[in-house]
Design a protein around this motif. Sequence first.
Motif, mmCIF file in Angstrom:
data_model
loop_
_atom_site.group_PDB
_atom_site.id
_atom_site.type_symbol
_atom_site.label_atom_id
_atom_site.label_comp_id
_atom_site.label_asym_id
_atom_site.label_seq_id
_atom_site.Cartn_x
_atom_site.Cartn_y
_atom_site.Cartn_z
ATOM 1 N N ASP A 54 0.834 -1.207 0.000
ATOM 2 C CA ASP A 54 0.000 0.000 0.000
ATOM 3 C C ASP A 54 0.867 1.255 0.000
ATOM 4 O OD1 ASP A 54 -2.401 -1.408 -0.010
ATOM 5 O OD2 ASP A 54 -2.507 -1.462 2.183
ATOM 6 N N TYR A 55 1.939 1.224 0.772
ATOM 7 C CA TYR A 55 2.849 2.366 0.846
ATOM 8 C C TYR A 55 3.460 2.649 -0.523
ATOM 9 C CZ TYR A 55 7.133 4.964 1.874
ATOM 10 O OH TYR A 55 8.153 5.879 1.864
ATOM 11 N N LEU A 56 3.982 1.620 -1.165
ATOM 12 C CA LEU A 56 4.625 1.812 -2.455
ATOM 13 C C LEU A 56 3.605 2.192 -3.535
ATOM 14 C CD1 LEU A 56 7.218 -1.105 -2.365
ATOM 15 C CD2 LEU A 56 7.705 1.351 -2.255
ATOM 16 N N CYS A 57 2.466 1.516 -3.555
ATOM 17 C CA CYS A 57 1.438 1.820 -4.565
ATOM 18 C C CYS A 57 0.849 3.213 -4.362
ATOM 19 C CB CYS A 57 0.331 0.774 -4.530
ATOM 20 S SG CYS A 57 0.846 -0.840 -5.125
ATOM 21 N N GLY A 58 0.935 3.739 -3.166
ATOM 22 C CA GLY A 58 0.432 5.080 -2.882
ATOM 23 C C GLY A 58 1.352 6.181 -3.359
ATOM 24 N N ASN A 59 2.541 5.825 -3.827
ATOM 25 C CA ASN A 59 3.479 6.817 -4.341
ATOM 26 C C ASN A 59 3.176 7.043 -5.823
ATOM 27 O OD1 ASN A 59 5.716 8.022 -5.609
ATOM 28 N ND2 ASN A 59 7.094 7.296 -4.027
ATOM 29 N N PRO A 60 2.703 8.240 -6.185
ATOM 30 C CA PRO A 60 2.313 8.480 -7.573
ATOM 31 C C PRO A 60 3.475 8.446 -8.569
ATOM 32 C CG PRO A 60 2.186 10.502 -6.315
ATOM 33 C CD PRO A 60 2.494 9.405 -5.341
ATOM 34 N N LEU A 61 4.687 8.493 -8.096
ATOM 35 C CA LEU A 61 5.853 8.454 -8.977
ATOM 36 C C LEU A 61 6.700 7.205 -8.721
ATOM 37 C CD1 LEU A 61 6.924 12.204 -8.783
ATOM 38 C CD2 LEU A 61 5.704 11.061 -10.640
ATOM 39 N N LEU A 62 6.063 6.132 -8.287
ATOM 40 C CA LEU A 62 6.796 4.911 -7.935
ATOM 41 C C LEU A 62 7.715 4.447 -9.047
ATOM 42 C CD1 LEU A 62 7.410 2.574 -6.010
ATOM 43 C CD2 LEU A 62 5.402 1.395 -6.956
ATOM 44 N N GLY A 63 7.216 4.339 -10.267
ATOM 45 C CA GLY A 63 8.038 3.873 -11.386
ATOM 46 C C GLY A 63 9.251 4.755 -11.610
ATOM 47 N N ASP A 64 9.040 6.067 -11.581
ATOM 48 C CA ASP A 64 10.151 7.007 -11.782
ATOM 49 C C ASP A 64 11.166 6.925 -10.650
ATOM 50 O OD1 ASP A 64 8.928 7.878 -14.104
ATOM 51 O OD2 ASP A 64 8.044 9.658 -13.170
ATOM 52 N N HIS A 65 10.686 6.819 -9.415
ATOM 53 C CA HIS A 65 11.598 6.747 -8.275
ATOM 54 C C HIS A 65 12.401 5.452 -8.283
ATOM 55 C CE1 HIS A 65 9.027 9.845 -5.894
ATOM 56 N NE2 HIS A 65 9.937 10.430 -6.631
ATOM 57 N N LEU A 66 11.767 4.340 -8.627
ATOM 58 C CA LEU A 66 12.499 3.073 -8.694
ATOM 59 C C LEU A 66 13.556 3.122 -9.787
ATOM 60 C CD1 LEU A 66 9.641 0.455 -8.182
ATOM 61 C CD2 LEU A 66 11.462 1.057 -6.566
#
Length: 140
Positions: A115-127
Amino acid sequence: MKRGIGNDTEAPELAIPLRKVCFIIAKARAFDVKVAVMEPDAGSNPTDDNEIAVLQDHADDPVREELGSLISELSLDEQIDLVALMWLGRDDGQAADWEEVRQQAAYAHNEHTADYLCGNPLLGDHLEAGLDALGLSCSD
């Protein structure tokens, strides 16, 4: 340890395989392009609406569910690496601080990681930025 791309330092050995991170990045980007629901219950035929509902962020979105399941099914160490990569990618540390960032992620770990990771709107970019900081890339 694996030699980083384009530098003389060695990238840390991740607990999560690079291909898994890249797959999660692709899924996160598919989820990130969603927009807010305009008409929650339009009651019309999807084909009449040009299938626009697939681009809207519904509570039961299958892409979000798949992304959450993927992350939840990772081992503890893989989840910790994923959080640390995200933090590194959003500039919460530097590649030289990887072990410290990873220790902080381990300390903060709980059952809500997906939930924490999916809640980050820029998850793909940050990873992706986190991988890049370590000298790794999905094009490898």
